[in-house]
Design a protein around this motif. Structure first.
Motif, PDB file in Angstrom:
ATOM      1  N   VAL A  85      68.878 183.028  18.858  1.00  0.00           N
ATOM      2  CA  VAL A  85      68.926 183.772  20.107  1.00  0.00           C
ATOM      3  C   VAL A  85      70.274 184.487  20.203  1.00  0.00           C
ATOM      4  CG1 VAL A  85      69.923 181.905  21.500  1.00  0.00           C
ATOM      5  CG2 VAL A  85      68.416 183.582  22.586  1.00  0.00           C
ATOM      6  N   LEU A  86      70.303 185.578  20.951  1.00  0.00           N
ATOM      7  CA  LEU A  86      71.529 186.344  21.187  1.00  0.00           C
ATOM      8  C   LEU A  86      71.581 186.680  22.668  1.00  0.00           C
ATOM      9  CD1 LEU A  86      74.003 188.075  20.370  1.00  0.00           C
ATOM     10  CD2 LEU A  86      72.418 189.897  19.736  1.00  0.00           C
ATOM     11  N   VAL A  87      72.751 186.499  23.262  1.00  0.00           N
ATOM     12  CA  VAL A  87      72.950 186.757  24.688  1.00  0.00           C
ATOM     13  C   VAL A  87      74.023 187.836  24.841  1.00  0.00           C
ATOM     14  CG1 VAL A  87      73.482 185.710  26.927  1.00  0.00           C
ATOM     15  CG2 VAL A  87      72.402 184.332  25.139  1.00  0.00           C
ATOM     16  N   LYS A  88      73.822 188.732  25.809  1.00  0.00           N
ATOM     17  CA  LYS A  88      74.792 189.807  26.030  1.00  0.00           C
ATOM     18  C   LYS A  88      75.000 190.035  27.522  1.00  0.00           C
ATOM     19  CE  LYS A  88      72.896 192.629  22.210  1.00  0.00           C
ATOM     20  NZ  LYS A  88      72.277 193.958  21.924  1.00  0.00           N
ATOM     21  N   LEU A  89      76.180 190.505  27.866  1.00  0.00           N
ATOM     22  CA  LEU A  89      76.395 191.174  29.139  1.00  0.00           C
ATOM     23  C   LEU A  89      76.407 192.664  28.833  1.00  0.00           C
ATOM     24  CD1 LEU A  89      79.185 188.930  30.694  1.00  0.00           C
ATOM     25  CD2 LEU A  89      76.831 189.161  31.517  1.00  0.00           C
ATOM     26  N   LEU A  90      75.649 193.438  29.596  1.00  0.00           N
ATOM     27  CA  LEU A  90      75.442 194.863  29.312  1.00  0.00           C
ATOM     28  C   LEU A  90      75.598 195.654  30.609  1.00  0.00           C
ATOM     29  CD1 LEU A  90      72.430 196.288  27.277  1.00  0.00           C
ATOM     30  CD2 LEU A  90      73.066 197.257  29.478  1.00  0.00           C
ATOM     31  N   GLU A 120      79.200 196.371  26.103  1.00  0.00           N
ATOM     32  CA  GLU A 120      78.506 195.097  25.936  1.00  0.00           C
ATOM     33  C   GLU A 120      79.475 194.011  25.489  1.00  0.00           C
ATOM     34  OE1 GLU A 120      74.291 197.172  24.465  1.00  0.00           O
ATOM     35  OE2 GLU A 120      75.152 195.536  23.283  1.00  0.00           O
ATOM     36  N   ASP A 121      79.229 192.800  25.954  1.00  0.00           N
ATOM     37  CA  ASP A 121      79.947 191.603  25.534  1.00  0.00           C
ATOM     38  C   ASP A 121      78.917 190.682  24.900  1.00  0.00           C
ATOM     39  OD1 ASP A 121      81.618 189.403  25.250  1.00  0.00           O
ATOM     40  OD2 ASP A 121      81.611 188.885  27.386  1.00  0.00           O
ATOM     41  N   TRP A 122      79.076 190.379  23.603  1.00  0.00           N
ATOM     42  CA  TRP A 122      78.089 189.567  22.882  1.00  0.00           C
ATOM     43  C   TRP A 122      78.486 188.103  22.972  1.00  0.00           C
ATOM     44  CZ3 TRP A 122      75.467 191.953  18.008  1.00  0.00           C
ATOM     45  CH2 TRP A 122      74.918 193.200  18.359  1.00  0.00           C
ATOM     46  N   ILE A 123      77.542 187.280  23.430  1.00  0.00           N
ATOM     47  CA  ILE A 123      77.785 185.887  23.788  1.00  0.00           C
ATOM     48  C   ILE A 123      76.997 184.974  22.842  1.00  0.00           C
ATOM     49  CG2 ILE A 123      77.560 184.202  25.652  1.00  0.00           C
ATOM     50  CD1 ILE A 123      77.560 186.640  27.600  1.00  0.00           C
TER      51      ILE A 123
END
Length: 344
Positions: free
Chosen positions: A87-92, A37-40
């Motif tokens: 809010v939290l955004v991720k690439l998973l 995961e990459d946390w954005i």
């Protein structure tokens, strides 16, 4: 007017394997591992068995090289003086099925964890791959007839097949957008690379005591110390048919007739917790009272702010402060928005 802040890759340790498609998205070749995961635009630390200082807090480019995004923004950057992104955004990217789990509703999180946030989330599928001959899928929502007593029985027996079979198995493909409300049982199948947007919480209640990769989970990883009974209470025991589950959770993209370059994937009518737009070329002048995050999905576009031009490449991520006027031309990507209630 503030300028956009370019975010850097912020990989986070998880209990499942993945990350090859995430690396490909960033322009690299890399095997699957345990940082999938990459946390954005993250102002939230990850909750892992071994605590790593600042893990999960997004890194960004600064005049001195690299800094935490949290240290680079002010309350005014969020909009209307707010200091909480909300809010939290991720690439998973999943190379194996994730464990069967549930996230708390806002009410449960407040009552049990004294947290202002539950964890309603949304998945937008960017790409899929077939792993082990299995078509990419998700498991989601209880079938009709599943009660607390039946779910407790399956959990106590650690009948993983039975638990999976209690949920709907739904195949997914590139472009699908799925809303997962707090309290909904779910598991992401192998082969799903997605953008995930969610309430800013890392609370995950799990019903499998051993991961797919064979790691034995601690009680804290299963229920955060609240006990198995309260963990089971986190689930909402509402049975639905597969058609009902699809109608409730799979969102239909909607065009923006005032801004032809935009497609609304998640609106505040779907959930007050966040919104998500797809940018599909053309010319779009962005300005909003809240900050937004831009995730670029294709090379070649430009973003112009205060006569400064940014060449956009796939995998770029920008925190765009509240009130910033950004002209996006020939750009492809995703724009995430914070909760409605904070800014509207």
């Amino acid at each position: 007017m503030k300028k956009p802040i370019k975010e850097l890759e912020t990989r986070v340790v998880r209990t499942y394997r993945g990350g090859a498609l995430l690396a490909e998205f960033m322009g690299r070749t890399e095997p699957d591992g345990f940082k999938p995961e990459d946390w954005i635009s993250s102002f939230v630390e990850a909750k892992n068995r071994v605590k790593i200082e600042n893990e999960g807090l997004t890194l960004a480019e600064s005049k001195d090289g690299v800094a935490l995004l949290a240290d680079m923004v002010s309350a005014d950057d969020f909009g209307q003086g707010r200091e909480d992104a909300g809010v939290l955004v991720k690439l998973l990217d999943s190379a194996e099925r994730l464990g069967i789990q549930v996230h708390p509703t806002k009410e449960y999180a407040k009552r049990v964890f004294n947290s202002e946030y539950g964890k309603t989330e949304c998945w937008h599928i960017l790409k899929t791959r077939v792993i082990g001959g299995e078509t990419p899928c998700i498991y989601m929502g209880f079938k009709e007839g599943i009660t607390l007593e039946r779910w407790r029985e399956l959990f106590e027996k650690q009948d993983v097949y039975g638990m999976l079979n209690a949920m709907h198995r739904i195949e997914v493909c590139e472009g699908d957008t799925v809303l997962v409300r707090g309290g909904t049982p779910h598991a992401i199948g192998a082969g799903c690379f997605m953008l995930e947007i969610q309430e800013p919480s890392d609370y995950t209640m799990r019903t499998e005591k051993v991961t797919v990769a064979g790691e034995k989970l601690t009680p804290m990883q299963i229920h955060y110390g609240v006990g198995e009974e309260k963990m089971l209470d986190c689930f909402e025991y509402v049975g639905r048919s597969e058609a009902e589950m699809r109608a409730l959770s799979f969102l239909t993209p909607r065009e923006d007739f005032e801004n032809p370059a935009l497609v609304h994937l998640v609106s505040y009518d779907d959930t007050p917790h966040f919104a998500l737009d797809k940018l599909s070329g053309g010319r779009y002048l962005h300005k909003s009272e809240s900050f937004v995050t831009l995730i670029v999905t294709k090379d070649g576009g430009t973003m112009t702010v205060q006569n400064e031009s940014y060449q956009l490449r796939r995998g770029d991520k920008y925190f765009i402060p509240a009130g910033t006027e950004a002209l996006l031309e020939n750009s492809y990507g995703l724009i995430s928005y914070p909760p409605k209630k904070k800014y509207v």
